[in-house]
Design an enzyme around this catalytic site. Structure first.
Site, short mmCIF file in Angstrom:
data_model
loop_
_atom_site.label_atom_id
_atom_site.label_comp_id
_atom_site.label_asym_id
_atom_site.label_seq_id
_atom_site.Cartn_x
_atom_site.Cartn_y
_atom_site.Cartn_z
N GLU A 166 79.84 43.56 161.82
CA GLU A 166 80.37 42.78 160.26
C GLU A 166 79.37 42.34 159.78
OE1 GLU A 166 83.38 43.78 159.06
OE2 GLU A 166 84.46 44.35 161.52
N CYS A 187 81.87 36.85 152.33
CA CYS A 187 80.82 38.44 152.50
C CYS A 187 82.04 38.99 151.74
CB CYS A 187 81.32 38.54 153.84
SG CYS A 187 82.36 38.88 154.85
#
Length: 463
Positions: free
Chosen positions: A217, A251
């Site tokens: 990720e 993010c």
């Protein structure tokens, strides 16, 4: 308040102990898994104040953000998995062709074994305990490695996991990059990493030594498009909220906004007004605005402020790890702020004349983790989605797709590989194992040599 550096653990012994626990079969029992998930729920519920305090110490994280994005997020993920686990774990029937009849074919969700979860500092609880939900639900053991940069959260996480979860199956290993390197030298059955692209490549290279599968990720520049049909006031509020969550250290935040030139001035005014409404005349004093993780990152962001003209914000205090929520305009296409993930509270706004321009700019980059667009025109929305690649895409909002456990969260290309959340977490930590069961009956000779012309013709029809 400083946190003492934890002693270096015997990494090999830790992994060996977890492997023995997995081999014992303790993690395969569904009742045990559901019990561990329930314990994780209790852990978050019963220690809310301590968790929020640690997050405040590490990141200046406001209490509301600590509750919604960390404590409640993990608790709800664990609850969702616990309630659906029996159905997820049920073997899935698969059709069996004539050639293998009589036979029963199923696909079983099989745990990988001993897994490694390496988290990031921006959401110190969510980004290790969210994946841990998947590891528990799927029946794995796990080493959890939180980021040393969020030291208070890391220390508390270790204490809580040791108190609430089965120590035979789960352990938290603290330490710096050397500890992470030592962990990556071990053979794991799955590695789940959340963080930057550079370290992601290191993780993948280490995993390759043992042919270990990975879930990465990562991040990147998340674009946002606002066209001339959008409700600018609503768009501005949602963009400002998403960009300045956790002081921009998220993010999936919109990294830059492409706006139709005809409405640029109006959008800038709405963005400026939204910042003032949410954080007041001096965001540094706002109880709802956080801080940057450390002075080094604050100085990095301070340098990026020179890449445009600040419509609002533009202030930085390195000693206080503070960067004001900043909207930049007049940003050059080759400015450093557009070269990589900003990971801070700065939002460049870039005008465009036709939609072709932002689409070309987006497609010239590696695929983003998230893509956002604000428009009332369905054809425009459809075109943006069809013409781009990204881990996710949201129309007329930002970030909130993360709250849907029925949607996978993950990147593509340089923004990551693999996905999790909800059932996708269970699947990320499960191997889809093909199982065929046959009887000794009807052992047709047609499958065995020698092959006559007639036998071969029959065998080919059956196949």
């Amino acid at each position: 308040m400083s946190v003492e550096t934890p002693p270096a653990p015997d990494i090999a012994a830790v992994v060996q102990s977890l492997r023995a626990a997995f081999d014992s079969g303790v993690t395969r029992d569904l009742a045990w898994r559901r019990g561990q998930l329930a314990a994780l729920e209790r852990m978050m519920l019963e220690n809310e104040a301590e968790i929020a305090e640690a997050l405040k110490a590490d990141l200046g994280k406001p209490f509301g953000e600590a509750c919604t994005a960390e404590i409640d997020f993990v608790r709800k993920e664990a609850s969702y998995a616990r309630k659906h686990l029996r159905r997820w774990a049920q073997p899935q029937r698969a059709a069996s062709p004539l050639a293998i009849q009589p036979g029963q074919s199923v696909i079983e969700a099989s745990p990988y074994g001993v897994t490694l979860i390496i988290g990031a500092w921006n959401y110190p609880f969510q980004l290790v305990l969210g994946p841990l939900v998947g590891a528990i639900a799927a029946g794995n053991c796990a080493v959890v490695k939180p980021s040393e940069m969020a030291a208070r959260s890391s220390a508390l996480l270790k204490q809580l996991v040791e108190r609430y979860l089965d120590p035979r199956a789960f352990t938290v290993v603290e330490g710096d990059a050397d500890v992470s390197t030592a962990l990556l030298a071990q053979r794991f059955d799955l590695i789940f990493y959340t963080g930057g692209e550079g370290v992601g490549r290191v993780v993948m290279a280490a995993a390759a030594q043992h042919l270990t599968p990975v879930v990465l990720e990562l991040g990147g520049q998340n674009p946002c498009i606002v066209d001339e049909t959008a409700d600018l006031a609503v768009a501005a509020r949602r963009i400002v909220w998403g960009r300045f969550l956790n002081a921009g250290q998220i993010c999936v935040a919109p990294d830059h906004v492409y706006v139709a030139a005809s409405v640029e001035a109006r959008l800038l005014e709405e963005l400026k007004a939204a910042v003032a409404t949410m954080f007041g005349p001096d965001p540094k004093q706002s109880p709802d605005y956080g801080r940057i993780i450390n002075a080094r990152h604050t100085a990095r962001l301070q340098a990026l402020l020179a890449d445009g003209r600040a419509v609002t914000g533009g202030q930085a205090d390195v000693d206080d790890c503070y960067v004001a929520p900043t909207i930049l305009t007049e940003v050059a296409a080759d400015a450093p702020i557009l070269a990589g993930e900003i990971f801070g509270p700065i939002l460049p706004v870039i005008p465009y004349m036709t939609l072709d321009a932002p689409l070309a700019a987006i497609n010239a980059r590696s695929p983003a983790l998230a893509l956002y667009a604000f428009t009332k025109n369905k054809a425009t929305a459809d075109r943006i989605i069809a013409s781009t690649r990204s881990g996710s895409a949201t129309i007329n909002d930002v970030v909130v797709f993360m709250a849907n456990p029925n949607l996978p969260f993950g990147g593509v290309g340089a923004s990551g590989m693999g996905a999790y959340h909800g059932r996708f977490s269970f699947e990320a930590f499960s191997h889809r194992r093909a199982v065929l069961r046959r009887s000794f009956a009807l052992d047709a000779s047609v499958r065995y040599p020698p092959f006559t012309k007639g036998k071969l013709a029959l065998l080919r029809r059956m196949a």
